[in-house]
Design an enzyme around this catalytic site. Structure first.
Site: not given
Length: 103
Positions: A67-69
């Site tokens: 997961v990231c932005r």
């Protein structure tokens, strides 16, 4: 060198797995200040640039959801880890599309 296509999962699918009580591994690769704004409660925070030296913390036989932005950095993490023999999925849309709880 040819990359395998990265498998994806949507934020809604991740939320459903968590609601169902599934034991899933979520790795948040954002920077510290981004994580301070909110992280999925079940997620482990390993910044993208720390992945190579912290790979030993990741179980090889387990599938990890990255997961990231927005989904771009986590896709890079997926490609790297996939190359090392890990099972990974990229959460498309990232935290921008996450509607579940955060810590």
């Amino acid at each position: 060198m040819e990359y395998q296509e990265v498998q994806t999962i949507t934020p809604a699918e991740v939320e459903k797995l968590l609601r169902e009580g599934k034991a899933i591994s979520i790795i948040d690769v954002r920077e510290d200040e981004e994580v301070e704004a909110g992280i999925i409660p079940a997620a482990k925070h390993i910044r993208l640039m720390e992945i190579p030296e912290r790979m030993s913390e990741l179980e090889k036989g387990t599938e990890h959801i990255m997961v990231c932005r927005s989904g771009r950095r986590s896709e890079n993490a997926c490609m790297y880890l996939q190359d090392q023999g890990y099972k990974v999925k990229n959460m498309v849309g990232g935290m921008l599309e996450w509607e579940g709880d955060t810590n």
